[in-house]
Design a protein around this motif. Structure first.
Motif, short mmCIF file in Angstrom:
data_model
loop_
_atom_site.label_atom_id
_atom_site.label_comp_id
_atom_site.label_asym_id
_atom_site.label_seq_id
_atom_site.Cartn_x
_atom_site.Cartn_y
_atom_site.Cartn_z
N UNK A 8 0.83 -1.21 0.00
CA UNK A 8 0.00 0.00 0.00
C UNK A 8 0.86 1.27 0.00
N UNK A 9 1.97 1.22 -0.73
CA UNK A 9 2.88 2.36 -0.80
C UNK A 9 2.40 3.46 -1.72
N UNK A 10 3.34 4.29 -2.17
CA UNK A 10 2.99 5.48 -2.95
C UNK A 10 2.28 5.16 -4.26
N UNK A 11 2.81 4.18 -5.01
CA UNK A 11 2.18 3.87 -6.29
C UNK A 11 0.80 3.26 -6.08
N UNK A 12 0.68 2.36 -5.10
CA UNK A 12 -0.63 1.79 -4.79
C UNK A 12 -1.61 2.89 -4.41
N UNK A 13 -1.15 3.85 -3.63
CA UNK A 13 -2.01 4.96 -3.22
C UNK A 13 -2.47 5.78 -4.41
N UNK A 14 -1.55 6.02 -5.35
CA UNK A 14 -1.91 6.77 -6.56
C UNK A 14 -2.99 6.04 -7.34
N UNK A 15 -2.84 4.73 -7.46
CA UNK A 15 -3.82 3.93 -8.20
C UNK A 15 -5.16 3.92 -7.48
#
Length: 264
Positions: A8-15
């Motif tokens: 649930x890091x930055x890229x997951x959050x963006x998605x």
């Protein structure tokens, strides 16, 4: 659950942000797993999704699973969840260097996989994503995945052989652009401009120039020539950049990036 995230890091959050804000999938149909408690608590608070510390729970509940962990953890995560993956589920990956053949080998069975390469501008809804599905997805399923990706990014379906080129062209290139903006701002500060204003001028110039390429469809060289008046300031700046190997440096950096991606 319609969608699950492992990581649930930055890229997951963006998605997540793009999918939820564009009403593609509601928050209560999304689940995210992260062993790092502050990480999963952050996305739960920010987006209102379900969270868990169990990757297996995501594998059991989600119709589409996005593997959003670091590439070095892919083998361990896939080994953990492989036994739970059903024929109907779709796996989306975002790891450079992890080929469809390698991913299928890790799962040890036929699995619907879409290999993707997004970039960090997805965090502001302006990403660029390449996607390569394997042979087990239907056209309808590919279209559905494309809809998910388009919620935070422009999307192109490409042959997998181009994925390493994508890594150098859009995946890593924001770093090159940030360096250029920083250098432009430094020069402006040297000329007497306050630094916050310098970043604003430099960043907006890059944003507007990119928009001109996309919106006009004109060749970048033609757009460059439009700025270069005879005996003017811009052509002299271009001359110095050419003298210092500006284009060659970018090309060589991208070729190194591509080679590293191929060998990850």
């Amino acid at each position: 659950m319609k969608l699950g995230f492992i990581g649930t890091g930055n890229m997951a959050s963006a998605i997540m942000g793009g999918i939820i804000s564009n009403n593609v999938i509601p928050a209560d149909e999304i689940i995210g797993a992260d062993l790092f408690a502050p990480g999963r608590e952050r996305v739960q608070k920010q987006f209102g999704i379900h969270v868990t510390d169990s990757n297996i729970e995501v594998a059991q509940k989600a119709e589409v699973i996005i593997l959003s962990v670091k590439p070095q953890f892919y083998a361990d995560v896939i080994k953990e969840i492989a036994g739970e993956i059903k024929d109907s589920q779709i796996i989306i990956t975002i790891a450079p260097g992890k080929t469809l053949a390698w991913l299928e080998e890790q799962f040890g069975k036929q699995v619907k996989i879409v290999r993707t390469m997004p970039n960090t501008p997805a965090m502001v809804g302006a990403g660029m994503t390449a996607a390569s599905p394997n042979a087990y997805l239907s056209e309808e399923e590919i279209s559905y995945v494309k809809t998910l990706l388009e919620s935070f990014s422009r999307v192109e379906i490409i042959p997998e052989r181009l994925m390493d080129v994508v890594v150098s062209t859009s995946g890593s290139s924001p770093a090159y652009v940030f360096m250029m903006i920083e250098a432009m701002a430094d020069a402006a500060v040297s000329g007497g401009m306050p630094r916050p204003q310098a970043y604003q001028f430099a960043a907006q110039a890059v944003l507007g120039s990119a928009k001109m390429v996309l919106d006009t469809g004109k060749h970048p060289g033609e757009l460059k020539d439009m700025v270069c008046s005879p005996a003017g300031t811009t052509i002299e700046a271009v001359r110095v950049l050419e003298e210092r190997g500006f284009r060659s440096a970018i090309i060589e950096a991208m070729k190194v990036c591509e080679e590293i991606s191929k060998n990850m």
